[in-house]
Design an enzyme around this catalytic site. Structure first.
Site, PDB file in Angstrom:
ATOM      1  N   GLU A 192      -2.652  -8.198 -13.325  1.00  0.00           N
ATOM      2  CA  GLU A 192      -3.640  -8.774 -12.663  1.00  0.00           C
ATOM      3  C   GLU A 192      -4.663  -9.553 -13.383  1.00  0.00           C
ATOM      4  OE1 GLU A 192      -5.457  -5.770  -9.556  1.00  0.00           O
ATOM      5  OE2 GLU A 192      -7.239  -5.849 -11.143  1.00  0.00           O
TER       6      GLU A 192
ATOM      7  N   ARG B 298       2.652  15.821  19.500  1.00  0.00           N
ATOM      8  CA  ARG B 298       1.542  15.322  18.697  1.00  0.00           C
ATOM      9  C   ARG B 298       2.097  14.827  17.438  1.00  0.00           C
ATOM     10  NH1 ARG B 298      -1.472  12.081  19.010  1.00  0.00           N
ATOM     11  NH2 ARG B 298      -1.785  13.174  20.868  1.00  0.00           N
TER      12      ARG B 298
ATOM     13  N   LYS C 152      -3.612  -3.602 -14.289  1.00  0.00           N
ATOM     14  CA  LYS C 152      -4.857  -3.953 -13.486  1.00  0.00           C
ATOM     15  C   LYS C 152      -6.155  -3.844 -14.277  1.00  0.00           C
ATOM     16  CE  LYS C 152      -4.585  -2.066  -9.416  1.00  0.00           C
ATOM     17  NZ  LYS C 152      -4.292  -3.231  -8.516  1.00  0.00           N
TER      18      LYS C 152
ATOM     19  N   LYS D 118      -2.038   1.441  -1.183  1.00  0.00           N
ATOM     20  CA  LYS D 118      -3.019   1.890  -0.348  1.00  0.00           C
ATOM     21  C   LYS D 118      -2.747   2.647   0.975  1.00  0.00           C
ATOM     22  CE  LYS D 118      -6.359  -1.193  -2.608  1.00  0.00           C
ATOM     23  NZ  LYS D 118      -7.198  -2.383  -2.221  1.00  0.00           N
TER      24      LYS D 118
ATOM     25  N   ASP E 213      -6.568 -11.611  -8.621  1.00  0.00           N
ATOM     26  CA  ASP E 213      -7.420 -10.838  -7.571  1.00  0.00           C
ATOM     27  C   ASP E 213      -8.894 -11.233  -7.631  1.00  0.00           C
ATOM     28  OD1 ASP E 213      -7.541  -8.252  -6.449  1.00  0.00           O
ATOM     29  OD2 ASP E 213      -8.566  -7.301  -7.996  1.00  0.00           O
TER      30      ASP E 213
END
Length: 279
Positions: free
Chosen positions: A195, A98, A165, A133, A216
């Protein structure tokens, strides 16, 4: 980036400990242990990633287990393809089954999605990037899989590049002062990216001559226009809400990179199975 034994071993041991606990596989006592062979089979087409995992994983369970891959990472495999052969004690192969499949399926799913993104964009002048992420504990695996699919890795973490950001914008007094402090702290060799979501932020970043600007949450036509306002010496990335459907519309925006969070935070695992039989 490569997956080496030294980097894989600690993570794989933790994954095995999670599944086997302190008592091991309780189902193993149901049968007499035998030497068996196994085949890892693709149940759907996709891009393969993680061929270093089986040997490294089973070395922690039973060093007598052998693995012979039949395809390389980054290869396109079809449904029904045998991607590798295992051989060893049944108890050992079952104990790692697994954990092995969880990793290979996730990594191959990421590689497949990345490959599809590169194809959909159809512009070799724009590189597809991943993001942070990723699933906790799986960043090394996730980002390696992006490479297998033809994408590039953005920063590995907060430690290897600077990115200011939206929340940074809310907290800093002004960008020039913040950047002077950063340059003093991190030195001249670390990339600094900012950003931007407004024209005012864009102009401030350009005036400060940052290394890279992330546009963005903007429509393709806005990205194209803003890119024309940025000197060629500054690299430009687009991101924010870009999906597999909308990705092609960004192909001619003039940016250098497009980063896609969905590659690693919305993974569709590639269907793989491990089939065992008596030797």
């Amino acid at each position: 980036m490569t997956l080496t034994t030294s980097t894989l071993t600690p993570a794989l041991q933790a994954f095995l400990d999670e599944d086997l606990g302190t008592t091991g596989d309780l189902s193993a006592s149901a049968f007499q242990d035998r030497h068996v062979i196994g085949r890892i089979i693709a149940k759907q087409p996709g891009i393969l990633a993680g061929q270093a995992i089986p040997a490294a994983l089973y070395a922690l369970i039973d060093p007598t287990v052998t693995y012979l891959p039949t395809f390389l990472d980054g290869d396109l495999v079809q449904s029904g393809t045998v991607i590798g052969h295992l051989s060893g004690p049944a108890t050992a192969l079952l104990a790692g089954e697994r954990t092995l499949l969880n990793l290979l399926q996730r990594m191959s799913g990421i590689a497949t999605a990345t490959h599809a993104a590169v194809d959909a964009l159809n512009n070799p002048q724009i590189d597809i990037l991943d993001t942070r992420k990723t699933a906790p504990g799986l960043r090394l695996f996730d980002k390696y899989a992006v490479q297998c699919g033809g994408g590039l890795n953005h920063r590995m973490g907060l430690y290897d590049a600077v990115m200011l950001k939206d929340n940074h914008w809310r907290l800093i007094a002004d960008l020039p002062t913040a950047l002077r402090r950063l340059r003093h702290t991190v030195g001249p060799t670390k990339l600094i990216e900012v950003e931007v979501e407004t024209r005012e932020q864009l102009q401030a970043a350009v005036d400060c001559q940052v290394d890279m600007i992330l546009i963005d949450n903007q429509l393709p036509e806005t990205v194209r226009h803003w890119r024309s306002l940025i000197p060629a010496t500054i690299k430009v990335e687009a991101s924010g809400g870009i999906t597999p459907t909308t990705l092609p519309t960004y192909a001619h925006t003039g940016v250098d990179f497009i980063s896609l969070g969905y590659l690693t935070n919305s993974v569709q695992a590639l269907d793989l199975s491990l089939e065992l039989s008596l030797d």
